[in-house]
Design a protein around this motif. Structure first.
Motif, PDB file in Angstrom:
ATOM      1  N   VAL A  40      11.945  45.708  38.398  1.00 51.30           N
ATOM      2  CA  VAL A  40      11.368  46.486  38.734  1.00 51.30           C
ATOM      3  C   VAL A  40      12.044  47.234  40.239  1.00 51.30           C
ATOM      4  O   VAL A  40      12.432  46.226  41.164  1.00 51.30           O
ATOM      5  CB  VAL A  40       9.966  46.375  39.151  1.00 51.30           C
ATOM      6  CG1 VAL A  40       8.981  47.626  39.652  1.00 51.30           C
ATOM      7  CG2 VAL A  40       9.157  45.656  37.931  1.00 51.30           C
ATOM      8  N   ALA A  41      12.234  48.499  40.460  1.00 51.75           N
ATOM      9  CA  ALA A  41      12.778  49.037  41.762  1.00 51.75           C
ATOM     10  C   ALA A  41      11.850  50.020  42.112  1.00 51.75           C
ATOM     11  O   ALA A  41      10.940  50.872  41.171  1.00 51.75           O
ATOM     12  CB  ALA A  41      14.018  49.565  41.396  1.00 51.75           C
ATOM     13  N   GLY A  42      11.766  50.230  43.345  1.00 45.59           N
ATOM     14  CA  GLY A  42      10.845  51.230  44.108  1.00 45.59           C
ATOM     15  C   GLY A  42      11.442  51.585  45.368  1.00 45.59           C
ATOM     16  O   GLY A  42      11.726  50.989  46.101  1.00 45.59           O
ATOM     17  N   LEU A  43      11.155  53.073  45.585  1.00 47.11           N
ATOM     18  CA  LEU A  43      11.366  53.837  46.714  1.00 47.11           C
ATOM     19  C   LEU A  43       9.964  54.357  47.380  1.00 47.11           C
ATOM     20  O   LEU A  43       9.234  54.902  46.754  1.00 47.11           O
ATOM     21  CB  LEU A  43      12.333  54.868  46.673  1.00 47.11           C
ATOM     22  CG  LEU A  43      12.413  55.686  47.894  1.00 47.11           C
ATOM     23  CD1 LEU A  43      13.196  55.136  49.146  1.00 47.11           C
ATOM     24  CD2 LEU A  43      13.250  57.060  47.675  1.00 47.11           C
ATOM     25  N   GLU A  44       9.387  54.054  48.391  1.00 46.86           N
ATOM     26  CA  GLU A  44       8.253  54.399  48.884  1.00 46.86           C
ATOM     27  C   GLU A  44       8.501  55.111  50.376  1.00 46.86           C
ATOM     28  O   GLU A  44       9.319  54.397  51.380  1.00 46.86           O
ATOM     29  CB  GLU A  44       7.170  53.329  48.855  1.00 46.86           C
ATOM     30  CG  GLU A  44       5.760  53.832  49.558  1.00 46.86           C
ATOM     31  CD  GLU A  44       4.682  52.986  49.023  1.00 46.86           C
ATOM     32  OE1 GLU A  44       3.837  52.555  49.664  1.00 46.86           O
ATOM     33  OE2 GLU A  44       4.809  52.479  47.573  1.00 46.86           O
ATOM     34  N   THR A  45       8.039  56.253  50.486  1.00 45.20           N
ATOM     35  CA  THR A  45       8.217  57.034  51.770  1.00 45.20           C
ATOM     36  C   THR A  45       6.695  57.387  52.431  1.00 45.20           C
ATOM     37  O   THR A  45       5.806  57.310  51.703  1.00 45.20           O
ATOM     38  CB  THR A  45       9.065  58.172  51.915  1.00 45.20           C
ATOM     39  OG1 THR A  45       8.277  59.342  51.091  1.00 45.20           O
ATOM     40  CG2 THR A  45      10.361  57.904  50.921  1.00 45.20           C
ATOM     41  N   LEU A  46       6.711  58.179  53.589  1.00 42.38           N
ATOM     42  CA  LEU A  46       5.232  58.608  54.019  1.00 42.38           C
ATOM     43  C   LEU A  46       4.653  59.768  52.855  1.00 42.38           C
ATOM     44  O   LEU A  46       3.564  59.806  53.287  1.00 42.38           O
ATOM     45  CB  LEU A  46       5.490  59.115  55.292  1.00 42.38           C
ATOM     46  CG  LEU A  46       6.005  57.845  56.700  1.00 42.38           C
ATOM     47  CD1 LEU A  46       6.329  58.859  57.719  1.00 42.38           C
ATOM     48  CD2 LEU A  46       4.832  56.981  56.666  1.00 42.38           C
ATOM     49  N   LYS A  47       5.691  60.379  52.574  1.00 37.02           N
ATOM     50  CA  LYS A  47       5.170  61.524  51.496  1.00 37.02           C
ATOM     51  C   LYS A  47       5.125  61.236  50.029  1.00 37.02           C
ATOM     52  O   LYS A  47       4.462  62.094  49.261  1.00 37.02           O
ATOM     53  CB  LYS A  47       6.321  62.433  51.683  1.00 37.02           C
ATOM     54  CG  LYS A  47       6.089  63.254  53.255  1.00 37.02           C
ATOM     55  CD  LYS A  47       6.960  64.211  53.254  1.00 37.02           C
ATOM     56  CE  LYS A  47       6.790  64.964  54.672  1.00 37.02           C
ATOM     57  NZ  LYS A  47       7.693  66.016  54.974  1.00 37.02           N
TER      58      LYS A  47
END
Length: 254
Positions: free
Chosen positions: A143-150
């Motif tokens: 599992v891979a994930g990118l999380e930002t403020l938006k």
């Protein structure tokens, strides 16, 4: 084949209240702190041409460290199918996850997790994929994930092996999360999710591409989930085709 971290001064708040809650039908590699427990359930009401199943799991998750997780899923199922009806214990599942990569930046984080899900043959042999098969299966994926403020993006790829059955499966998932509220502490969130699941059962020559639209409300350390999943592509026998699934969930972390 057919197929956020906040600015530095808010780092502590993000660690406790992360910008978006976990996806609903998908998964994410972001974990909370070591030594934390989460109790959750995600009821699925699955309606197919074969009949309706109501799957109610009790999930107990524990993080021994900040980059590892172990869990047990204890499920109950009620089913009304063309060829069977009743209620019983479904297949118990044991989950393990290990985060092997993490890169943080201002207002963002990217992480990767190795994942295994072991399905025990405790359910009835109903041939209900992911619910009750009465057969052992082992899933192995990343599992891979990118999380930002938006926004948040999660993806997963893996293989589910069923040695004594015919449901060996290549599985992929892709999810997009959109927070509707500004980051705040104490935590308060409303998130939209757009999630896709692809399943190819090569031994049966079955293929499904499913889409789920979900909404999530989170306050402090509790979340509530609602999603509806519909088929986009189905190359399976007509009498096994999915009409829809409804997911209702809640989770509490302590």
């Amino acid at each position: 084949m057919k197929q956020y971290i906040l600015v530095a001064c808010m780092f502590f708040a993000f660690a406790k209240a992360y910008s978006q809650g976990p996806p609903i039908t998908a998964d994410k590699p972001i974990m909370l702190g070591g030594g934390s427990f989460t109790t959750k359930t995600l009821t699925e009401i699955r309606n197919t041409e074969r009949g309706t199943s109501i799957y109610v799991p009790l999930m107990l998750h524990y993080l021994p460290t900040s980059n590892s997780l172990v869990a047990v899923h204890l499920p109950y199922i009620n089913y009304d199918l063309d060829d069977a009806s009743g209620s019983s214990l479904a297949d118990i599942k044991l989950l393990g996850k290990y985060q092997f990569y993490r890169k943080d930046g201002t207002g963002r984080t990217f992480r990767m997790v190795a994942k295994t899900l072991q399905t025990l043959p405790t359910g009835e042999e109903l041939d209900l994929m992911d619910l009750s098969t009465g057969k052992y299966a082992g899933y192995y994926g990343v599992v891979a994930g990118l999380e930002t403020l938006k926004y948040g993006i999660s993806s997963e790829i893996g293989y589910n092996s069923m040695p004594n059955g015919t449901m060996d499966e290549f599985r992929t998932k892709l999810g997009f999360g959109l927070p509707l509220l500004q980051p705040q502490y104490p935590n308060k969130q409303v998130n939209l999710y757009f999630e896709y699941t692809s399943a190819w059962l090569h031994e049966r020559d079955w293929y499904q591409l499913l889409y789920a639209q979900g909404i999530q409300y989170a306050r402090k350390n509790i979340t509530f989930d609602l999603a509806v999943q519909l088929p986009l592509v189905q190359d399976i026998p007509d009498n096994r085709a999915l009409n829809y699934s409804v997911f209702l969930g809640t989770r509490y972390t302590f």
